[in-house]
Design an enzyme around this catalytic site. Structure first.
Site, PDB file in Angstrom:
ATOM      1  N   LYS A 264     -20.700 -16.325  26.661  1.00 22.41           N
ATOM      2  CA  LYS A 264     -21.043 -16.470  25.269  1.00 22.41           C
ATOM      3  C   LYS A 264     -21.649 -15.195  24.680  1.00 22.41           C
ATOM      4  O   LYS A 264     -21.702 -15.018  23.464  1.00 22.41           O
ATOM      5  CB  LYS A 264     -22.070 -17.608  25.101  1.00 22.41           C
ATOM      6  CG  LYS A 264     -21.598 -18.947  25.562  1.00 22.41           C
ATOM      7  CD  LYS A 264     -22.780 -19.930  25.545  1.00 22.41           C
ATOM      8  CE  LYS A 264     -22.626 -20.886  26.675  1.00 22.41           C
ATOM      9  NZ  LYS A 264     -23.831 -21.682  26.907  1.00 22.41           N
TER      10      LYS A 264
ATOM     11  N   ASP B  14     -23.931  -4.710  33.308  1.00 20.88           N
ATOM     12  CA  ASP B  14     -25.145  -4.603  34.119  1.00 20.88           C
ATOM     13  C   ASP B  14     -24.751  -4.175  35.541  1.00 20.88           C
ATOM     14  O   ASP B  14     -24.556  -2.995  35.795  1.00 20.88           O
ATOM     15  CB  ASP B  14     -25.846  -5.970  34.067  1.00 20.88           C
ATOM     16  CG  ASP B  14     -27.182  -6.015  34.756  1.00 20.88           C
ATOM     17  OD1 ASP B  14     -27.803  -4.966  34.921  1.00 20.88           O
ATOM     18  OD2 ASP B  14     -27.631  -7.125  35.134  1.00 20.88           O
TER      19      ASP B  14
ATOM     20  N   ASP C 243     -20.892  -7.906  25.858  1.00 24.08           N
ATOM     21  CA  ASP C 243     -22.238  -7.689  25.332  1.00 24.08           C
ATOM     22  C   ASP C 243     -22.963  -6.608  26.126  1.00 24.08           C
ATOM     23  O   ASP C 243     -23.592  -5.726  25.563  1.00 24.08           O
ATOM     24  CB  ASP C 243     -23.043  -9.009  25.361  1.00 24.08           C
ATOM     25  CG  ASP C 243     -22.991  -9.723  26.709  1.00 24.08           C
ATOM     26  OD1 ASP C 243     -22.239  -9.287  27.609  1.00 24.08           O
ATOM     27  OD2 ASP C 243     -23.698 -10.739  26.875  1.00 24.08           O
TER      28      ASP C 243
END
Ligand code: IMP
Ligand code: MG
Length: 181
Positions: A44, A104, A101
């Site tokens: 999301k 990492d 988004d």
């Protein structure tokens, strides 16, 4: 500012500028494309960034969504991203734009790349809003990254901690006491 945040790293105005630059970069990359690229949002977390970027682009793109989950409820990655919801469209012989988004450890991105190229995509281009290069476990990087951050946990504009804070319109560093309690 939300009371649980230490400080803001990207304001709404700064995000708007990053979105414009990312869209312009993608427009340059796909100038003269013969078929519309397929832009994919990794849900999301990338949902708001994705919607803003594709709407700022001049290139005619098609859109699709995929839900990938790497975390349980905490802030540590398991290293095994799970596909919770697959794409509706076929990526075969298509230019694919993946909008993330944050990159990492790199596990999620590596998984997406292998999957999409494995399904026969013609090209694979990654745009990410945030990049945490110091945390990388897999040797992979985005083609275009808007903002580099250190080893800090950020939330807002799609990014969550335990499914919270996603709808904040800006991005900030979460106070340590919130995730260390
Ligand atoms: P990776 O597979 O370790 O690269 O993790 C990618 C995913 O971890 C992102 O799509 C986010 O959902 C999540 N993530 C990593 N760092 C953060 C953070 O600082 N805040 C919120 N989510 C994060
Ligand atoms: Mg995510």
């Amino acid at each position: 500012m939300d009371k649980d945040l230490e400080r803001i790293v990207l304001s709404e105005e700064q995000i708007a500028r990053k979105v414009k630059d990312a869209a312009a970069w993608l427009d340059g990359r796909f100038k003269g494309a013969t078929a519309p690229p397929l832009a994919i949002s990794v849900l999301k977390g990338s949902v708001f960034f994705f919607c803003d970027v594709v709407r700022a682009m001049r290139t005619n793109v098609q859109i699709d969504f995929m839900t990938v989950s790497s975390y349980g409820n905490a802030s540590e990655t398991s290293g095994v991203p799970k596909i919770v919801m697959d794409l509706a469209a076929s990526v075969y012989d298509r230019d694919v734009i993946l909008i993330e988004d944050i990159v990492d450890s790199g596990h999620t991105l590596a998984r997406m790349r292998d999957l999409i190229l494995g399904r026969g995509a013609k090209s694979f281009t990654v745009v990410t809003l945030f990049d945490k290069p110091a945390r990388r476990k897999v040797d992979i990087c985005a083609d275009y990254s808007c903002f580099e951050i250190g080893d800090e946990f950020i939330v807002g504009y799609g990014l969550d901690y335990a499914q919270q804070y996603r709808t904040l319109p800006y991005v900030g560093i979460l106070k340590r006491e919130i995730y260390e309690k």
